[in-house]
Design an enzyme around this catalytic site. Structure first.
Site, PDB file in Angstrom:
ATOM      1  N   GLY A  11       0.794  -1.224   0.000  1.00  0.00           N
ATOM      2  CA  GLY A  11       0.000   0.000   0.000  1.00  0.00           C
ATOM      3  C   GLY A  11       0.828   1.277   0.000  1.00  0.00           C
ATOM      4  N   ASP A  34       0.969  -8.809   2.363  1.00  0.00           N
ATOM      5  CA  ASP A  34      -0.172  -8.075   1.821  1.00  0.00           C
ATOM      6  C   ASP A  34      -1.136  -9.106   1.258  1.00  0.00           C
ATOM      7  OD1 ASP A  34      -0.390  -4.814   0.881  1.00  0.00           O
ATOM      8  OD2 ASP A  34      -1.844  -6.220   0.033  1.00  0.00           O
ATOM      9  N   ILE A  35      -2.360  -8.671   1.021  1.00  0.00           N
ATOM     10  CA  ILE A  35      -3.342  -9.583   0.434  1.00  0.00           C
ATOM     11  C   ILE A  35      -3.047  -9.810  -1.048  1.00  0.00           C
ATOM     12  CG2 ILE A  35      -5.048  -7.808  -0.149  1.00  0.00           C
ATOM     13  CD1 ILE A  35      -7.164  -9.795   1.010  1.00  0.00           C
ATOM     14  N   ASP A  52      -3.715 -12.864   4.322  1.00  0.00           N
ATOM     15  CA  ASP A  52      -4.959 -12.137   4.576  1.00  0.00           C
ATOM     16  C   ASP A  52      -5.109 -11.943   6.086  1.00  0.00           C
ATOM     17  OD1 ASP A  52      -7.466 -11.126   4.772  1.00  0.00           O
ATOM     18  OD2 ASP A  52      -8.486 -12.774   3.746  1.00  0.00           O
ATOM     19  N   TYR A 143     -15.443   5.199   7.616  1.00  0.00           N
ATOM     20  CA  TYR A 143     -14.001   5.126   7.876  1.00  0.00           C
ATOM     21  C   TYR A 143     -13.666   5.794   9.215  1.00  0.00           C
ATOM     22  CZ  TYR A 143      -9.016   6.129   7.013  1.00  0.00           C
ATOM     23  OH  TYR A 143      -7.660   6.235   7.102  1.00  0.00           O
ATOM     24  N   LYS A 147     -12.157   4.197  12.619  1.00  0.00           N
ATOM     25  CA  LYS A 147     -10.891   4.638  13.221  1.00  0.00           C
ATOM     26  C   LYS A 147     -11.097   5.071  14.680  1.00  0.00           C
ATOM     27  CE  LYS A 147      -7.877   3.993   9.915  1.00  0.00           C
ATOM     28  NZ  LYS A 147      -6.877   2.927  10.053  1.00  0.00           N
TER      29      LYS A 147
HETATM   30  N1  SER Z   1      -6.199   9.925   3.771  1.00  0.00           N
HETATM   31  C1  SER Z   1      -7.324   9.232   4.306  1.00  0.00           C
HETATM   32  C2  SER Z   1      -8.496   9.314   3.423  1.00  0.00           C
HETATM   33  O1  SER Z   1      -8.601  10.274   2.699  1.00  0.00           O
HETATM   34  C3  SER Z   1      -7.680   9.784   5.639  1.00  0.00           C
HETATM   35  O2  SER Z   1      -6.942   9.189   6.614  1.00  0.00           O
HETATM   36  O3  SER Z   1      -9.331   8.472   3.477  1.00  0.00           O
END
Ligand code: SER
Length: 317
Positions: A11, A34-35, A52, A143, A147
């Site tokens: 990534g 990584d996957i 995974d 997201y 988090k």
């Molecule tokens: N850079 C990330 C995003 O845009 C935020 O942590 O999803």
């Protein structure tokens, strides 16, 4: 010498972190996973395995077999993509973290874990300028919710089970090696590629949208610095604010124009505008500076020069 495992090595962060960790600790001590397949330097510069993180049995076997002492868990679905598949994103982001925390709790040899959080933990009710470490947190994205929940789990595992998990609330990360995927701050990477390829860019955020950003070398340095810090100095066990620079698309456009004068930009905000508008414009990182010496080296001008040069080389233009 510790054996280190990186999950998400293909990534945006992982592909650079693995290289730096191997330089510091020796290739054979850094196990990249990584996957999917990773860039050739990651797969050839030391051990690499397709793995995974959602498969807890495979994960624990790997960790025991390779006598892993530190884990960097970087795999996640980013903000934009998570809005398209909310329940799947929640499952991937949360279950993978829980697998790692459980392994770290069970396997004595695992001494430290790194897990990234984000400015996405904040929401529209948070003060948006110089956002403090402790602030109102009502994220409006899947997201961000994942988090924030993750931060609370990290803090819980630290307090309840003594798991030494360390975390940073990354701002938008700008890099040239591997492109991000599906994030709201991705425009700040795409803009460089499009400037070089087409001298024009359709920006999915409005021109005045200010977000905190950090150049990848500063982010990698901060990550390793936090992991190497003396545990007794750390006062935050959820996730540290780190600031970076507040940048708008218009500012980036102007800075790139210094080198590509004909570079034009059109603004077509999409669903990610609402996400960006709910995030801080700048972040107060005083505690990171005091506890473990966070500092930022690159400003907008330095970063832009390097980004343009490196991407030109990469694209052979
Ligand atoms: N850079 C990330 C995003 O845009 C935020 O942590 O999803």
């Amino acid at each position: 010498m510790d054996n280190i495992m990186v999950i998400g090595a293909a990534g945006q962060i992982g592909s650079e972190l693995v290289v730096e960790l191997r330089m510091r600790y020796g290739g054979e001590h850094v196990f990249a996973t990584d996957i999917k397949q990773a860039p050739p330097d990651i797969m050839e510069g030391g051990p690499f395995q397709v793995l995974d993180v959602m498969d807890d049995k495979q994960l624990i076997h790997f960790i025991i077999r390779h006598k892993i002492n530190q884990i960097y868990h970087l795999a996640a679905v980013l903000s934009g993509n998570a809005e398209k598949l909310p329940t799947q994103a929640w499952k991937i982001n949360m279950d993978s973290l829980m697998n790692i925390l459980e392994v770290a709790k069970m396997v004595e040899e695992v001494k430290k874990v790194f897990w990234p959080s984000s400015i996405a933990v904040f929401g529209p009710t948070t003060i948006r300028r110089n956002t403090p470490q402790l602030a109102v947190m009502e994220p409006i994205t899947v997201y961000g919710i994942s988090k924030l929940a993750g931060e609370r789990w990290c803090d819980y595992y630290y307090n309840k089970f003594g798991v030494d998990v360390r975390s940073l609330r990354y701002p938008g990360l700008i890099s040239y090696k591997t492109e991000a995927g599906g994030g709201t701050t991705d425009y700040a990477v795409e803009i460089f590629y499009e400037a070089i390829r087409h001298a024009s860019y359709d920006c999915f955020l409005g021109e005045g949208t200010s977000l905190p950003m950090l150049f990848m070398p500063d982010a990698i340095k901060a990550t390793i610095q936090l992991m190497e810090a003396d545990r007794s100095r750390l006062t935050i066990h959820s996730s540290y604010n780190i600031g970076g620079m507040s940048i708008t698309p218009a500012q980036l456009h102007k800075e790139i124009q210094k080198q590509i004068p004909g570079f034009s930009i059109r603004y077509n905000p999409d669903f990610r505008q609402a996400i960006a508008d709910s995030w801080p414009q700048s972040v107060d990182d005083t505690i990171a500076r005091i506890d473990w010496g966070f500092e930022q080296k690159y400003d907008l001008e330095m970063m832009t020069k390097i980004m343009l040069n490196e991407i030109k080389n990469k694209l052979n233009t």
